[in-house]
Design an enzyme around this catalytic site. Structure first.
Site, PDB file in Angstrom:
ATOM      1  CG  HIS A 258     -36.373  17.849 -27.837  1.00 18.95           C
ATOM      2  ND1 HIS A 258     -37.240  18.037 -26.804  1.00 18.95           N
ATOM      3  CD2 HIS A 258     -35.146  17.996 -27.435  1.00 18.95           C
ATOM      4  CE1 HIS A 258     -36.513  18.961 -25.813  1.00 18.95           C
ATOM      5  NE2 HIS A 258     -35.180  18.764 -26.385  1.00 18.95           N
TER       6      HIS A 258
ATOM      7  CE  LYS B 227     -30.900  21.437 -18.405  1.00 18.32           C
ATOM      8  NZ  LYS B 227     -31.407  21.047 -19.702  1.00 18.32           N
TER       9      LYS B 227
ATOM     10  NE  ARG C  83     -31.436  24.145 -29.021  1.00 20.47           N
ATOM     11  CZ  ARG C  83     -31.666  23.996 -27.751  1.00 20.47           C
ATOM     12  NH1 ARG C  83     -32.897  24.301 -27.497  1.00 20.47           N
ATOM     13  NH2 ARG C  83     -30.654  23.582 -26.830  1.00 20.47           N
TER      14      ARG C  83
ATOM     15  CB  SER D 238     -37.337  21.986 -22.573  1.00 18.95           C
ATOM     16  OG  SER D 238     -37.386  20.879 -23.435  1.00 18.95           O
TER      17      SER D 238
HETATM   18  P1  ADP Z   1     -33.030  21.869 -23.861  1.00 16.46           P
HETATM   19  O1  ADP Z   1     -31.669  22.237 -24.304  1.00 16.46           O
HETATM   20  O2  ADP Z   1     -34.182  22.520 -24.498  1.00 16.46           O
HETATM   21  O3  ADP Z   1     -33.216  21.591 -22.235  1.00 16.46           O
HETATM   22  P2  ADP Z   1     -32.556  18.898 -23.690  1.00 16.46           P
HETATM   23  O4  ADP Z   1     -31.458  19.021 -22.721  1.00 16.46           O
HETATM   24  O5  ADP Z   1     -33.748  17.821 -23.441  1.00 16.46           O
HETATM   25  O6  ADP Z   1     -33.048  20.335 -24.010  1.00 16.46           O
HETATM   26  O7  ADP Z   1     -31.837  18.504 -25.150  1.00 16.46           O
HETATM   27  C1  ADP Z   1     -31.376  17.279 -25.748  1.00 16.46           C
HETATM   28  C2  ADP Z   1     -30.863  17.559 -27.048  1.00 16.46           C
HETATM   29  O8  ADP Z   1     -31.708  17.957 -27.977  1.00 16.46           O
HETATM   30  C3  ADP Z   1     -29.729  18.576 -27.204  1.00 16.46           C
HETATM   31  O9  ADP Z   1     -28.651  17.997 -27.882  1.00 16.46           O
HETATM   32  C4  ADP Z   1     -30.200  19.800 -27.513  1.00 16.46           C
HETATM   33  O10 ADP Z   1     -29.323  20.582 -28.305  1.00 16.46           O
HETATM   34  C5  ADP Z   1     -31.302  19.378 -28.555  1.00 16.46           C
HETATM   35  N1  ADP Z   1     -32.305  20.312 -28.776  1.00 16.46           N
HETATM   36  C6  ADP Z   1     -33.102  20.891 -27.950  1.00 16.46           C
HETATM   37  N2  ADP Z   1     -34.081  21.762 -28.470  1.00 16.46           N
HETATM   38  C7  ADP Z   1     -33.709  21.579 -29.810  1.00 16.46           C
HETATM   39  C8  ADP Z   1     -34.607  22.060 -30.945  1.00 16.46           C
HETATM   40  N3  ADP Z   1     -35.384  22.968 -30.856  1.00 16.46           N
HETATM   41  N4  ADP Z   1     -33.993  21.707 -32.094  1.00 16.46           N
HETATM   42  C9  ADP Z   1     -33.021  20.646 -32.300  1.00 16.46           C
HETATM   43  N5  ADP Z   1     -32.455  20.150 -31.346  1.00 16.46           N
HETATM   44  C10 ADP Z   1     -32.684  20.627 -29.927  1.00 16.46           C
END
Ligand code: ADP
Length: 162
Positions: free
Chosen positions: A17, A41, A91, A130
């Protein structure tokens, strides 16, 4: 001045992130990170307020990165804060498919006002999520390569508090 909104669960915020936030802040004047309430979630590790505080602490010296808690549709949060677009991180192909669908829906429900900017995950964080961090932490393994020390400390404190 261009402002963008980066919505997500951030439970917890990872280096993946943070890489997206860095890329976005190099391209836009301001990035608003929105910790979104997600009814799908429910059993989170951190509360929304705890997530907000951790992210605020990480970026306390950077005035062009703000953190808020958002609820409802991300496009409404974006419009509320005068953001021109949503930022999302990609990703791999699975993310691409779901983000493509989300981007179309978000453009539609905002009457064409909010576009989505997708940025590619750094290759080092391609497989980072996460949920993986929470799992590795629960297995009592080292997560220091995946999260900022402030987050690591926060997770340890939270575990001790129970
Ligand atoms: P997760 O998918 O890990 O639960 P979130 O819901 O917080 O994460 O995701 C928020 C945004 O961050 C989404 O667009 C998700 O694709 C992106 N994201 C999550 N992990 C990564 C990563 N390792 N690298 C780049 N973008 C990411």
């Amino acid at each position: 001045m261009t402002k963008v909104l980066y919505p997500g669960s951030f439970d917890p915020i990872t280096y993946g992130h943070m890489d997206i936030i860095k890329q976005a802040s190099n391209m836009h004047d301001e990035v608003i990170v929105a910790v979104m309430k997600n009814p799908l979630k429910n059993n989170g590790f951190f509360s929304l307020e705890e997530r907000l505080k951790l992210i605020e602490e990480i970026y306390k010296e950077l005035s062009n990165i703000k953190v808020v808690i958002g609820s409802g549709a991300a496009v409404d949060v974006a419009l509320y804060y005068n953001c021109k677009a949503l930022v999302r991180g990609l990703r791999g192909v699975t993310d691409f498919d779901s983000e493509l669908q989300l981007a179309a829906i978000n453009k539609n429900i905002s009457n064409g006002q909010i576009n989505t900017v997708c940025l590619f995950a750094d290759s080092a964080y391609q497989y980072l999520s996460s949920s993986a961090v929470r799992e590795i932490f629960r297995l009592d393994k080292d997560i220091s390569n995946y999260v900022h020390p402030i987050v690591y400390e926060g997770m340890q404190k939270k575990l001790k508090r129970g």
